[in-house]
Design a protein around this motif. Structure first.
Motif, mmCIF file in Angstrom:
data_model
loop_
_atom_site.group_PDB
_atom_site.id
_atom_site.type_symbol
_atom_site.label_atom_id
_atom_site.label_comp_id
_atom_site.label_asym_id
_atom_site.label_seq_id
_atom_site.Cartn_x
_atom_site.Cartn_y
_atom_site.Cartn_z
ATOM 1 N N SER A 236 0.835 -1.198 0.000
ATOM 2 C CA SER A 236 0.000 0.000 0.000
ATOM 3 C C SER A 236 0.877 1.257 0.000
ATOM 4 O O SER A 236 2.028 1.222 0.448
ATOM 5 C CB SER A 236 -0.903 0.001 1.235
ATOM 6 O OG SER A 236 -0.126 -0.105 2.406
ATOM 7 N N HIS A 237 0.324 2.345 -0.506
ATOM 8 C CA HIS A 237 1.033 3.622 -0.460
ATOM 9 C C HIS A 237 0.923 4.214 0.943
ATOM 10 O O HIS A 237 -0.096 4.045 1.616
ATOM 11 C CB HIS A 237 0.460 4.586 -1.496
ATOM 12 C CG HIS A 237 0.900 4.250 -2.881
ATOM 13 N ND1 HIS A 237 0.254 3.310 -3.664
ATOM 14 C CD2 HIS A 237 1.950 4.696 -3.617
ATOM 15 C CE1 HIS A 237 0.884 3.194 -4.817
ATOM 16 N NE2 HIS A 237 1.914 4.026 -4.825
ATOM 17 N N THR A 238 1.977 4.871 1.362
ATOM 18 C CA THR A 238 1.963 5.529 2.663
ATOM 19 C C THR A 238 2.168 7.022 2.435
ATOM 20 O O THR A 238 2.398 7.455 1.308
ATOM 21 C CB THR A 238 3.112 5.015 3.555
ATOM 22 O OG1 THR A 238 4.350 5.518 3.022
ATOM 23 C CG2 THR A 238 3.164 3.497 3.593
ATOM 24 N N ASP A 239 2.114 7.782 3.527
ATOM 25 C CA ASP A 239 2.360 9.218 3.382
ATOM 26 C C ASP A 239 3.850 9.542 3.519
ATOM 27 O O ASP A 239 4.233 10.693 3.705
ATOM 28 C CB ASP A 239 1.520 10.019 4.383
ATOM 29 C CG ASP A 239 1.837 9.623 5.822
ATOM 30 O OD1 ASP A 239 2.769 8.807 6.028
ATOM 31 O OD2 ASP A 239 1.165 10.127 6.732
ATOM 32 N N SER A 240 4.688 8.524 3.410
ATOM 33 C CA SER A 240 6.131 8.726 3.540
ATOM 34 C C SER A 240 6.649 9.672 2.452
ATOM 35 O O SER A 240 6.411 9.444 1.269
ATOM 36 C CB SER A 240 6.839 7.376 3.425
ATOM 37 O OG SER A 240 8.197 7.567 3.097
ATOM 38 N N VAL A 241 7.379 10.695 2.862
ATOM 39 C CA VAL A 241 7.952 11.616 1.883
ATOM 40 C C VAL A 241 9.095 10.941 1.122
ATOM 41 O O VAL A 241 9.550 11.431 0.099
ATOM 42 C CB VAL A 241 8.466 12.922 2.535
ATOM 43 C CG1 VAL A 241 7.311 13.737 3.067
ATOM 44 C CG2 VAL A 241 9.477 12.621 3.639
ATOM 45 N N PHE A 242 9.571 9.817 1.631
ATOM 46 C CA PHE A 242 10.652 9.097 0.964
ATOM 47 C C PHE A 242 10.136 8.016 0.014
ATOM 48 O O PHE A 242 10.909 7.277 -0.576
ATOM 49 C CB PHE A 242 11.574 8.461 2.003
ATOM 50 C CG PHE A 242 12.109 9.445 2.992
ATOM 51 C CD1 PHE A 242 12.946 10.476 2.577
ATOM 52 C CD2 PHE A 242 11.775 9.360 4.325
ATOM 53 C CE1 PHE A 242 13.446 11.393 3.473
ATOM 54 C CE2 PHE A 242 12.268 10.281 5.236
ATOM 55 C CZ PHE A 242 13.103 11.300 4.813
ATOM 56 N N GLY A 243 8.833 7.926 -0.065
ATOM 57 C CA GLY A 243 8.260 6.939 -0.981
ATOM 58 C C GLY A 243 8.249 5.522 -0.434
ATOM 59 O O GLY A 243 8.036 4.571 -1.193
ATOM 60 N N CYS A 244 8.490 5.345 0.859
ATOM 61 C CA CYS A 244 8.463 3.991 1.432
ATOM 62 C C CYS A 244 7.039 3.447 1.373
ATOM 63 O O CYS A 244 6.073 4.168 1.607
ATOM 64 C CB CYS A 244 8.942 4.026 2.874
ATOM 65 S SG CYS A 244 10.682 4.507 2.998
ATOM 66 N N MET A 245 6.950 2.173 1.043
ATOM 67 C CA MET A 245 5.625 1.581 0.833
ATOM 68 C C MET A 245 5.338 0.434 1.786
ATOM 69 O O MET A 245 6.244 -0.241 2.253
ATOM 70 C CB MET A 245 5.514 1.082 -0.608
ATOM 71 C CG MET A 245 5.418 2.218 -1.615
ATOM 72 S SD MET A 245 5.418 1.620 -3.294
ATOM 73 C CE MET A 245 3.753 0.968 -3.419
ATOM 74 N N GLY A 246 4.046 0.238 2.029
ATOM 75 C CA GLY A 246 3.589 -0.942 2.735
ATOM 76 C C GLY A 246 3.640 -0.829 4.250
ATOM 77 O O GLY A 246 4.388 -0.034 4.821
ATOM 78 N N ALA A 247 2.793 -1.624 4.892
ATOM 79 C CA ALA A 247 2.811 -1.760 6.349
ATOM 80 C C ALA A 247 3.130 -3.212 6.678
ATOM 81 O O ALA A 247 2.966 -4.094 5.836
ATOM 82 C CB ALA A 247 1.460 -1.366 6.929
ATOM 83 N N ASP A 248 3.585 -3.438 7.902
ATOM 84 C CA ASP A 248 3.782 -4.809 8.366
ATOM 85 C C ASP A 248 2.402 -5.363 8.715
ATOM 86 O O ASP A 248 1.792 -4.933 9.705
ATOM 87 C CB ASP A 248 4.698 -4.813 9.590
ATOM 88 C CG ASP A 248 4.977 -6.223 10.093
ATOM 89 O OD1 ASP A 248 4.206 -7.148 9.732
ATOM 90 O OD2 ASP A 248 5.943 -6.403 10.841
ATOM 91 N N PRO A 249 1.883 -6.281 7.906
ATOM 92 C CA PRO A 249 0.513 -6.752 8.159
ATOM 93 C C PRO A 249 0.368 -7.471 9.493
ATOM 94 O O PRO A 249 -0.741 -7.551 10.035
ATOM 95 C CB PRO A 249 0.229 -7.693 6.982
ATOM 96 C CG PRO A 249 1.546 -8.012 6.381
ATOM 97 C CD PRO A 249 2.501 -6.912 6.743
ATOM 98 N N ASN A 250 1.479 -7.937 10.053
ATOM 99 C CA ASN A 250 1.396 -8.609 11.352
ATOM 100 C C ASN A 250 1.672 -7.659 12.517
ATOM 101 O O ASN A 250 1.983 -8.080 13.615
ATOM 102 C CB ASN A 250 2.337 -9.814 11.398
ATOM 103 C CG ASN A 250 1.866 -10.855 12.381
ATOM 104 O OD1 ASN A 250 0.660 -11.092 12.527
ATOM 105 N ND2 ASN A 250 2.798 -11.474 13.100
#
Ligand SMILES: [Zn+2]
Length: 417
Positions: A236-250
């Motif tokens: 998923s897209h995040t609001d990271s200004v560095f373009g980091c993506m995804g969350a740890d689903p666990n």
């Protein structure tokens, strides 16, 4: 200006360091090193390194005497070694070139060119789901498949229901691949489904219903085949200004969410997400657990470490009925070990110092009301870690299926009609 620089520079360094390990090309020469903390100071230092998010921890710090595996890219090696040595942590090399192992395994898969499902190698999401559909067609008396949701990137998510003579029975819910790179998980889950359907298990299937979702992070899993073998999170897209993506689903489940052992930094491998159940795939699994009812067991398969764990993850306290969970885990592991001698530790919070909140097993027990909730960390103990060779799929499947049969018989004898 100086003040601005001192804020900006660490952020820039952070993204440079934390972005590189996930890039495929940067893995050439990357190592996995192991250290074992023997003092609280050492353990705390490792935990700080984890929370700082600069390195990819293959095995996180848990307790004194419990090994910690860290992947480090070539340019960052000197810095990490100095940091570990400053706390007198003895470094042992586990993998000398991660990029080389990945390239070799990819080449092997390419040579085989297998498209059809088997357990001689790992398979992508399309092959697994096509195989699931074929099962439902081949065993209409035992197995059905339904689409229960859609991933962030639009992949259909399917639930297999395996039972004989209706579903009005105590249930066991099984999921796999919540963490994308843990390939042995969906391989073993599908192996066990195949055994349930092709072996002689009518007796068990008449008394127990199995609900199975082999890949609950399909976007992440697909990404590990196309772009980055070591991707862990969702996409998923995040609001990271560095373009980091995804969350740890666990770390994303709504039970003591983000209280401990999770990060609010979208660039971290343990990013809990912007809010509980922000990840649509976890909403889908949650809704199934809620909808199905009569679930007695929740089993979620991860790798690696060879651990059979039960709640709680968010605290070092134990649930009041922990002895029941421990007894069943002991029986399951005994059967597992009897097959190939594989040693498992029965994990609980009793031997853990660092907790991690927001896990699916904690939610299944704490909110979903599933008494026997377990997280199983499959093979190995770090020789290959996430890059477990394909030759170990079948042996891992064989031994894990023995454990599942013990769990199934227990449910049948305890709750069956
Ligand atoms: Zn995992």
């Amino acid at each position: 200006m100086r003040a601005v620089l001192s804020v900006v520079l660490p952020l820039v360094l952070l993204v440079l360091v934390s972005a590189t390990p996930t890039q495929h090309y940067a893995l050439q020469g990357a190592k996995v090193v192991r250290v074992v903390p023997h003092t609280l100071g050492q353990l705390n230092h490792l935990h700080q390194l984890l929370m700082q998010g600069s390195y990819d921890f293959w095995k996180e710090p848990r307790a004194l005497g419990s090994p910690v595996d860290i992947m480090v890219t070539l340019p960052a090696q000197e810095q990490l070694m100095a940091s570990l040595e400053s706390h007198s942590l003895k470094v042992q090399e586990r993998l000398s070139d991660v990029g080389k192992v990945i390239a070799e395994q990819e080449a092997e898969r390419g040579q085989r060119g297998a498209k059809a499902m088997d357990w001689a190698d790992y398979h992508n999401y399309e092959t697994i789901t096509a195989w699931m559909a074929s099962l439902a067609a081949q065993h209409p008396d035992l197995c059905s498949m339904e689409q229960v949701g859609t991933s962030y990137e639009g992949r259909p998510m399917y639930l297999l229901t395996i039972s004989k003579g209706g579903t009005d029975k105590p249930g066991i819910f099984i999921d796999g691949d919540i963490h994308a790179r843990e390939w042995i998980s969906p391989a073993v889950v599908t192996y066990m489904v195949n055994q349930l359907l092709t072996g002689s298990h009518d007796d068990l299937l008449s008394s127990v219903v199995f609900y199975v979702m082999p890949v609950i992070n399909p976007d992440g899993y697909s990404y590990t085949f196309t772009d980055d073998r070591l991707w862990r999170k969702t996409r998923s897209h995040t609001d990271s200004v560095f373009g980091c993506m995804g969350a740890d689903p666990n770390r994303n489940w709504d039970f003591h969410w983000n209280e401990v052992g999770a990060s609010s930094n979208p660039c971290s491998e343990t990013y809990a997400g912007p809010h509980p159940f922000s990840e649509v795939e976890m909403q889908v699994v949650r809704d199934q657990i809620t909808r199905l009812g009569n679930l007695k067991v929740y089993l979620t398969f991860h790798s690696f470490s060879q651990l059979w764990m039960y709640p709680w993850g968010f605290t070092t306290d134990l649930p009041s009925d922990w002895k029941d969970l421990d007894d069943l885990a002991q029986d399951a592991v005994k059967a597992l070990t009897a097959i190939h001698g594989t040693h498992y530790e029965i994990g609980s919070s009793t031997n853990t110092i660092y907790a991690a909140a927001g896990g699916s097993d904690d939610w299944a027990k704490g909110v979903g009301g599933v008494k026997y909730a377990y997280t199983v960390e499959l093979r190995d103990q770090g020789n290959y870690g996430f890059l477990l060779p394909r030759s170990q799929i079948i042996p891992t499947g064989e031994e894990t299926f023995e454990a599942l049969k013990v769990v199934g018989s227990f449910v049948k004898n305890t709750y069956g009609k």
